[in-house]
Scaffold this motif. Structure first.
Motif, short mmCIF file in Angstrom:
data_model
loop_
_atom_site.label_atom_id
_atom_site.label_comp_id
_atom_site.label_asym_id
_atom_site.label_seq_id
_atom_site.Cartn_x
_atom_site.Cartn_y
_atom_site.Cartn_z
N ALA A 281 -13.91 64.43 34.71
CA ALA A 281 -13.89 63.55 36.28
C ALA A 281 -12.73 62.53 35.65
N VAL A 282 -12.44 61.60 36.74
CA VAL A 282 -11.58 60.45 36.32
C VAL A 282 -12.48 59.31 36.93
N ARG A 283 -12.71 58.40 36.04
CA ARG A 283 -13.43 57.11 36.50
C ARG A 283 -12.46 55.98 36.96
N VAL A 284 -12.92 55.43 38.22
CA VAL A 284 -12.33 54.31 38.39
C VAL A 284 -13.00 53.15 38.64
N ARG A 285 -12.83 51.91 37.81
CA ARG A 285 -13.58 50.92 37.89
C ARG A 285 -13.05 49.88 39.10
N ARG A 291 -14.97 42.72 49.02
CA ARG A 291 -13.59 43.25 49.62
C ARG A 291 -12.61 43.95 48.61
N ASP A 292 -12.26 43.30 47.28
CA ASP A 292 -11.66 43.70 46.22
C ASP A 292 -12.37 45.48 46.08
N GLN A 293 -13.36 45.52 45.87
CA GLN A 293 -14.03 46.98 45.75
C GLN A 293 -13.50 47.90 46.78
N VAL A 294 -13.76 47.43 48.20
CA VAL A 294 -13.53 48.26 49.38
C VAL A 294 -11.80 48.70 49.22
N VAL A 295 -11.27 47.87 49.01
CA VAL A 295 -9.70 48.01 48.97
C VAL A 295 -9.34 49.00 47.69
N ALA A 296 -9.93 48.93 46.39
CA ALA A 296 -9.73 49.59 45.42
C ALA A 296 -10.15 50.99 45.57
N LEU A 297 -11.43 51.09 46.19
CA LEU A 297 -12.04 52.31 46.53
C LEU A 297 -11.20 53.28 47.52
N GLU A 298 -10.51 52.70 48.68
CA GLU A 298 -9.79 53.27 49.55
C GLU A 298 -8.31 53.58 49.02
N ARG A 299 -7.71 52.83 48.20
CA ARG A 299 -6.60 53.26 47.52
C ARG A 299 -6.86 54.32 46.48
N ALA A 300 -7.77 54.23 45.75
CA ALA A 300 -8.21 55.51 44.74
C ALA A 300 -8.45 56.56 45.50
N ARG A 301 -9.12 56.59 46.93
CA ARG A 301 -9.42 57.88 47.39
C ARG A 301 -8.13 58.43 47.98
N PRO A 317 -22.12 58.80 41.44
CA PRO A 317 -22.88 58.70 42.86
C PRO A 317 -22.75 59.91 43.62
N ALA A 318 -23.91 60.45 44.18
CA ALA A 318 -23.74 61.58 45.18
C ALA A 318 -23.38 61.20 46.50
N THR A 319 -23.26 59.73 46.81
CA THR A 319 -22.85 59.62 47.99
C THR A 319 -21.73 58.33 47.73
N PRO A 320 -20.98 58.01 48.93
CA PRO A 320 -20.00 56.81 48.61
C PRO A 320 -20.82 55.74 48.64
N ALA A 321 -20.48 54.82 47.64
CA ALA A 321 -21.30 53.54 47.18
C ALA A 321 -20.47 52.64 46.35
N LEU A 322 -20.66 51.38 46.78
CA LEU A 322 -19.80 50.42 45.83
C LEU A 322 -20.63 50.15 44.75
N GLY A 323 -19.94 49.89 43.40
CA GLY A 323 -20.66 49.59 42.48
C GLY A 323 -19.63 49.53 41.11
N ASP A 324 -20.16 49.48 40.03
CA ASP A 324 -19.03 49.31 38.81
C ASP A 324 -17.83 50.32 39.07
N ALA A 325 -18.27 51.52 39.31
CA ALA A 325 -17.18 52.47 39.04
C ALA A 325 -17.30 53.67 39.98
N VAL A 326 -16.44 54.45 40.28
CA VAL A 326 -16.55 55.47 41.41
C VAL A 326 -15.77 56.82 40.32
N PHE A 327 -16.44 57.97 40.63
CA PHE A 327 -15.89 59.07 40.02
C PHE A 327 -15.23 59.95 40.82
N PHE A 328 -14.17 60.64 40.49
CA PHE A 328 -13.57 61.76 41.10
C PHE A 328 -13.36 62.85 40.46
N SER A 329 -13.62 64.10 41.14
CA SER A 329 -13.34 65.43 40.64
C SER A 329 -12.38 66.34 41.47
#
Length: 333
Positions: A281-285, A291-301, A317-329
């Protein structure tokens, strides 16, 4: 009608058929070759326009309206110019709709089945003249990488359109990997050189390629094999259109097969995101601040979507949620 055969001797020779009258709906195409001294192994090239006219594909219609009707998918648009995928799966300007060399107020669409048209003409020539020839139906198109247009084969019968050379070895001992000359397109370009655009000579003959002509009754796979699958096309969308597709989450097959984790991580990092590979996977912190998390998540997506990746893997995470990091596969979102 005059036929100008080539001089004797080895080599490749091409010449136009002169003296053809106006082709209209119902014209029998084989009649156009009645005065030509064909040989076994010749390649007969006919422009798609005369094939289309003979088959009743001429319309009294606004050109832009016709383009819209023939379009399956818009690849790119800049002002009035549209590069589209048409009903035949061909990607070309204006869906192949032509308003030149036709009566004012009319347009000519491409033949409904150019490969079928090529096969019928080949069979008719064999029946009437007893000659085993190949037939190309040709049309004009631009290229993604170069200025100008050249003719290509939209219909083929009686020869292999491609010459795959994978695995062969050159004079230096190098093994060829992706070399596959588009022989039918090369011949279409040659035919256009001898007929010209304004000479009113839509039929030409190429002699010297008899070994490439298939036995009578074998038509080959047709020009359809020359069409690159959308998932393998690096130019399946224009630059602007790719951005829109990523935002909409549509036309995902245009982005091709999923990229490697390393490539995805590098792309995310180049966009200012804190990304790294994490196993498969790829991890994005996402950083601090909602607000910064929302912007970062959308750019990463969006970046991941364009690389064939989506959130979230089994390691995240199994569902989209803000947190320390999000994973992509790899795979659809």
């Amino acid at each position: 009608m005059s036929d100008r055969p080539p001089p004797h001797g080895a080599g490749l020779h091409a010449w136009p058929v002169d003296g053809l009258g106006e082709v209209r709906r119902g014209t029998v195409l084989v009649d156009l070759l009645d005065g030509v001294d064909l040989h076994d192994g010749d390649v007969v090239c006919v422009t798609s326009k005369v094939v289309a006219k003979a088959e009743g594909r001429q319309r009294r219609q606004d050109r832009e309206e016709a383009v819209t009707q023939e379009t399956v998918r818009v690849v790119a648009r800049r002002g009035p110019t549209r590069i589209v995928e048409n009903r035949l799966g061909l990607v070309m300007a204006a869906a192949g709709v032509d308003a030149s060399n036709t009566e004012a107020g009319t347009v000519v669409l491409l033949p409904e089945d150019p490969d079928g048209s090529a096969r019928r003409l080949r069979e008719d020539l064999a029946e009437r003249h007893g000659r085993n020839v190949a037939v190309l139906v040709t049309d004009t198109a631009g290229r993604a990488w170069r200025t100008g247009q050249t003719d290509l084969a939209v219909g083929v019968a009686g020869m292999e359109p491609l010459e795959p050379m994978d695995g062969e070895v050159d004079a230096y001992g190098n093994r060829l990997v992706v070399t596959a000359p588009a022989v039918a397109d090369e011949l279409a370009g040659l035919a256009e050189l001898v007929t010209g655009k304004l000479g009113g000579r839509p039929v030409s003959v190429v002699r010297g390629l008899a070994p490439r002509v298939l036995p009578a009754g074998e038509h080959g796979p047709g020009a359809a094999v020359l069409q690159r699958p959308r998932s393998q096309d690096m130019f399946a969308l224009g630059a602007r259109e790719a951005v829109v597709a990523a935002v909409r989450g549509r036309d995902l097959d245009c982005f091709g097969a999923p990229a490697s984790a390393e490539e995805v991580a590098a792309a995310l990092t180049s966009c200012g995101l804190d990304a790294a590979t994490d196993g498969p996977a790829v991890r994005v912190r996402l950083g601090a601040g909602t607000r910064d998390q929302v912007v970062a998540l959308e750019r990463a997506r969006l970046v991941c979507l364009a690389h064939g990746w989506g959130p979230f893997s089994d390691t995240g995470p199994a569902t989209p949620a803000l947190g320390d990091a999000v994973f992509f596969s790899p795979g659809d979102p």
